[in-house]
Design a protein around this motif. Structure first.
Motif, PDB file in Angstrom:
ATOM      1  N   PRO A  25     -25.100  37.575  20.404  1.00 26.30           N
ATOM      2  CA  PRO A  25     -24.274  37.774  19.213  1.00 26.30           C
ATOM      3  C   PRO A  25     -23.571  36.474  18.819  1.00 26.30           C
ATOM      4  CG  PRO A  25     -23.145  38.603  21.144  1.00 26.30           C
ATOM      5  CD  PRO A  25     -24.511  38.176  21.604  1.00 26.30           C
ATOM      6  N   VAL A  26     -22.794  36.530  17.759  1.00 29.70           N
ATOM      7  CA  VAL A  26     -22.084  35.332  17.303  1.00 29.70           C
ATOM      8  C   VAL A  26     -21.134  34.820  18.382  1.00 29.70           C
ATOM      9  CG1 VAL A  26     -20.551  34.388  15.530  1.00 29.70           C
ATOM     10  CG2 VAL A  26     -22.285  36.062  14.904  1.00 29.70           C
ATOM     11  N   THR A  27     -20.635  35.693  19.228  1.00 27.31           N
ATOM     12  CA  THR A  27     -19.745  35.244  20.304  1.00 27.31           C
ATOM     13  C   THR A  27     -20.464  34.294  21.259  1.00 27.31           C
ATOM     14  OG1 THR A  27     -20.303  37.295  21.480  1.00 27.31           O
ATOM     15  CG2 THR A  27     -18.233  37.253  20.248  1.00 27.31           C
ATOM     16  N   ALA A  28     -21.787  34.429  21.389  1.00 34.17           N
ATOM     17  CA  ALA A  28     -22.541  33.493  22.223  1.00 34.17           C
ATOM     18  C   ALA A  28     -22.523  32.104  21.608  1.00 34.17           C
ATOM     19  CB  ALA A  28     -23.978  33.978  22.392  1.00 34.17           C
ATOM     20  N   LEU A  29     -22.629  32.026  20.279  1.00 34.41           N
ATOM     21  CA  LEU A  29     -22.540  30.735  19.595  1.00 34.41           C
ATOM     22  C   LEU A  29     -21.151  30.131  19.764  1.00 34.41           C
ATOM     23  CD1 LEU A  29     -23.469  28.498  17.704  1.00 34.41           C
ATOM     24  CD2 LEU A  29     -23.011  30.017  15.772  1.00 34.41           C
ATOM     25  N   ARG A  30     -20.133  30.968  19.700  1.00 30.00           N
ATOM     26  CA  ARG A  30     -18.768  30.460  19.900  1.00 30.00           C
ATOM     27  C   ARG A  30     -18.608  29.866  21.303  1.00 30.00           C
ATOM     28  NH1 ARG A  30     -14.170  30.960  17.206  1.00 30.00           N
ATOM     29  NH2 ARG A  30     -15.119  32.376  15.682  1.00 30.00           N
ATOM     30  N   LYS A  31     -19.228  30.496  22.297  1.00 27.48           N
ATOM     31  CA  LYS A  31     -19.176  29.965  23.660  1.00 27.48           C
ATOM     32  C   LYS A  31     -19.876  28.613  23.738  1.00 27.48           C
ATOM     33  CE  LYS A  31     -20.459  31.152  28.427  1.00 27.48           C
ATOM     34  NZ  LYS A  31     -21.101  32.166  29.301  1.00 27.48           N
ATOM     35  N   ILE A  32     -21.022  28.491  23.069  1.00 26.10           N
ATOM     36  CA  ILE A  32     -21.739  27.211  23.037  1.00 26.10           C
ATOM     37  C   ILE A  32     -20.885  26.142  22.387  1.00 26.10           C
ATOM     38  CG2 ILE A  32     -23.694  26.026  21.958  1.00 26.10           C
ATOM     39  CD1 ILE A  32     -25.291  28.624  22.337  1.00 26.10           C
ATOM     40  N   ALA A  33     -20.244  26.485  21.261  1.00 24.24           N
ATOM     41  CA  ALA A  33     -19.431  25.512  20.535  1.00 24.24           C
ATOM     42  C   ALA A  33     -18.200  25.102  21.334  1.00 24.24           C
ATOM     43  CB  ALA A  33     -19.014  26.094  19.188  1.00 24.24           C
ATOM     44  N   ASP A  34     -17.546  26.064  21.958  1.00 22.91           N
ATOM     45  CA  ASP A  34     -16.317  25.765  22.703  1.00 22.91           C
ATOM     46  C   ASP A  34     -16.585  24.915  23.939  1.00 22.91           C
ATOM     47  OD1 ASP A  34     -14.740  27.140  20.913  1.00 22.91           O
ATOM     48  OD2 ASP A  34     -14.715  29.005  22.076  1.00 22.91           O
ATOM     49  N   ASN A  35     -17.731  25.134  24.576  1.00 23.95           N
ATOM     50  CA  ASN A  35     -18.029  24.453  25.838  1.00 23.95           C
ATOM     51  C   ASN A  35     -19.086  23.364  25.719  1.00 23.95           C
ATOM     52  OD1 ASN A  35     -16.452  26.216  27.901  1.00 23.95           O
ATOM     53  ND2 ASN A  35     -17.538  27.703  26.634  1.00 23.95           N
ATOM     54  N   LYS A  36     -19.532  23.108  24.467  1.00 23.26           N
ATOM     55  CA  LYS A  36     -20.538  22.068  24.196  1.00 23.26           C
ATOM     56  C   LYS A  36     -21.769  22.245  25.088  1.00 23.26           C
ATOM     57  CE  LYS A  36     -17.296  18.624  22.429  1.00 23.26           C
ATOM     58  NZ  LYS A  36     -16.179  19.569  22.267  1.00 23.26           N
ATOM     59  N   LEU A  37     -22.293  23.470  25.095  1.00 20.08           N
ATOM     60  CA  LEU A  37     -23.447  23.802  25.925  1.00 20.08           C
ATOM     61  C   LEU A  37     -24.748  23.566  25.169  1.00 20.08           C
ATOM     62  CD1 LEU A  37     -22.157  27.193  27.387  1.00 20.08           C
ATOM     63  CD2 LEU A  37     -22.021  24.924  28.444  1.00 20.08           C
ATOM     64  N   GLY A  38     -25.815  23.367  25.921  1.00 20.86           N
ATOM     65  CA  GLY A  38     -27.140  23.266  25.335  1.00 20.86           C
ATOM     66  C   GLY A  38     -27.822  24.621  25.312  1.00 20.86           C
ATOM     67  N   LEU A  39     -29.134  24.597  25.221  1.00 24.06           N
ATOM     68  CA  LEU A  39     -29.914  25.824  25.147  1.00 24.06           C
ATOM     69  C   LEU A  39     -29.764  26.656  26.420  1.00 24.06           C
ATOM     70  CD1 LEU A  39     -32.174  27.564  23.819  1.00 24.06           C
ATOM     71  CD2 LEU A  39     -33.816  26.083  25.010  1.00 24.06           C
ATOM     72  N   ASP A  40     -29.528  27.949  26.242  1.00 28.09           N
ATOM     73  CA  ASP A  40     -29.537  28.891  27.355  1.00 28.09           C
ATOM     74  C   ASP A  40     -30.988  29.315  27.565  1.00 28.09           C
ATOM     75  OD1 ASP A  40     -29.421  31.121  29.053  1.00 28.09           O
ATOM     76  OD2 ASP A  40     -27.464  31.726  28.300  1.00 28.09           O
ATOM     77  N   ARG A  41     -31.651  28.709  28.541  1.00 31.43           N
ATOM     78  CA  ARG A  41     -33.082  28.953  28.724  1.00 31.43           C
ATOM     79  C   ARG A  41     -33.382  30.378  29.174  1.00 31.43           C
ATOM     80  NH1 ARG A  41     -36.949  24.796  28.733  1.00 31.43           N
ATOM     81  NH2 ARG A  41     -36.050  22.820  28.067  1.00 31.43           N
ATOM     82  N   ALA A  42     -32.459  30.987  29.888  1.00 28.52           N
ATOM     83  CA  ALA A  42     -32.682  32.367  30.312  1.00 28.52           C
ATOM     84  C   ALA A  42     -32.757  33.289  29.098  1.00 28.52           C
ATOM     85  CB  ALA A  42     -31.569  32.816  31.253  1.00 28.52           C
ATOM     86  N   ILE A  43     -31.864  33.081  28.142  1.00 30.92           N
ATOM     87  CA  ILE A  43     -31.891  33.880  26.913  1.00 30.92           C
ATOM     88  C   ILE A  43     -33.157  33.594  26.130  1.00 30.92           C
ATOM     89  CG2 ILE A  43     -30.789  34.242  24.677  1.00 30.92           C
ATOM     90  CD1 ILE A  43     -29.364  35.636  26.916  1.00 30.92           C
TER      91      ILE A  43
END
Length: 380
Positions: A25-43
């Motif tokens: 969901p959009v909350t996953a994008l917020r987590k990426i933005a807040d923590n400067k994460l790359g691709l979640d390969r498991a997802i």
């Protein structure tokens, strides 16, 4: 996609929406933005298990392209990813799988397609340079003959998901030793010697862009995809697929943003009435709904034209890109204004939708570039 869906396609739409709302969901994008994460390969592997990339992969290599509605089904998926501003590499990986399945040798297809279909391999497409015409035609990378192999030099600009890619699909114009004519394509590991990435600061917080530099990259003949100097027609087909997927995503982004804006207008009170009851605001959202329906129609036609290999497919995709790109950005900007002060905050999700729309408008050719392309296609 606003087209006549089959029962199977309605099921695809419903299952894709439920899957994304649950797993990304959009909350996953917020987590990426807040923590400067790359691709979640498991997802991404879970996405691939849904058959997203397998739409373009033959059954012999782990897909089901023979029984799928390829571009039409992929456009349905892309629209659903737009509704949650999904951050996975759907577009470049599907384009790479399509290119390899259509033009690759038996060895290339056997070695590369199963990993792409399963989500184990992520691909990026290095198409063009970083100039004004970035995203619609090759020219950033030069391929020069070197005995039985090739040497690549140059820079591919604004490469989507390059930082997460395991595999690069490289489109290059032929150099002087190739008589200076034609387009060739190569599939190479992203870690090949001589390749460096220069990350770009992206407005879209869920999508990583980079310039990919090729400095004397030496390749054997086995890296060549198809026939040297004769890839122009294949590149056009790949571009058409990319534009359909991106335009469908933009429609999904815009549709969802307008949807929750209308919900807000029904709840937000001013002068004792919901703000959605005021005639001036009704006119604004009515205009937006009309333009969005036009974009949906253009994308639906483009998806069918590309799927069927219609004569007007090149025209259809540029119309769809222009319509969805321009109006997606304009509609969501006004949706933000209709939210008032809360729309300007980091905590509200609408800025993620606006960022994706603005980014999509610019990538793979901005609307003015496609207007020029349409003029060329029309012989003007």
């Amino acid at each position: 996609m606003d087209i006549d869906l089959t029962d199977d396609q309605r099921m695809l739409q419903d299952t894709t929406r439920r899957f994304l709302e649950d797993r990304s969901p959009v909350t996953a994008l917020r987590k990426i933005a807040d923590n400067k994460l790359g691709l979640d390969r498991a997802i991404w592997r879970e996405c691939a298990e849904q058959g997203w990339v397998a739409l373009f992969v033959p059954e012999a290599f782990g897909g089901f392209s023979e029984s799928a509605q390829g571009v039409l089904d992929a456009a349905i998926i892309a629209e659903e990813t737009g509704r949650v501003v999904f951050s996975g590499p759907l577009l470049p990986t599907c384009v790479a799988a399509f290119a390899i399945a259509q033009a690759g040798s038996d060895a290339q297809r056997e070695a590369l397609l199963p990993g792409l279909a399963a989500g184990e391999t992520v691909a990026a497409w290095c198409l063009s340079g970083p100039g004004v015409r970035a995203g619609i035609e090759p020219g950033g990378v030069i391929a020069t003959r070197d005995g039985d192999g090739f040497v690549l030099n140059g820079t591919a600009g604004f490469v989507q998901d390059a930082a997460d890619a395991d595999l690069l699909l490289v489109t290059a114009v032929d150099g002087a030793n190739n008589n200076g004519a034609g387009v060739s394509q190569f599939v190479i590991p992203a870690g090949t010697a001589g390749i460096t990435l220069a990350p770009r600061n992206a407005l879209d917080l869920g999508r990583r862009l980079a310039d990919v530099r090729f400095d004397g990259v030496r390749l054997g003949a086995d890296a060549l995809l198809g026939t040297a100097g004769e890839a122009a027609a294949m590149v056009e087909r790949q571009l058409q697929l990319a534009l359909v997927l991106q335009s469908a995503e933009t429609v999904g982004v815009t549709d969802r943003a307008l949807e929750f804006t209308l919900d807000y207008m029904k709840q937000r009170m001013a002068f004792g009435r919901p703000i959605g009851s005021f005639q001036a605001l009704k006119h604004r959202v009515a205009d937006h709904a009309t333009q969005l329906e036009g974009a949906k129609a253009a994308v639906a036609h483009a998806a069918r034209a590309v799927h069927e290999g219609a004569a007007d497919a090149a025209i259809a995709v540029s119309v769809a890109k222009s319509q969805s790109g321009r109006w997606g950005t304009e509609i969501i900007r006004d949706c933000l204004q209709l939210h008032g002060g809360i729309g300007m905050t980091w905590e509200h999700d609408i800025h993620f939708y606006l960022r994706r729309a603005v980014s999509n408008e610019a990538l793979w050719g901005a609307p003015p570039v496609h207007h020029e392309r349409l003029c060329r296609l029309a012989g003007l």
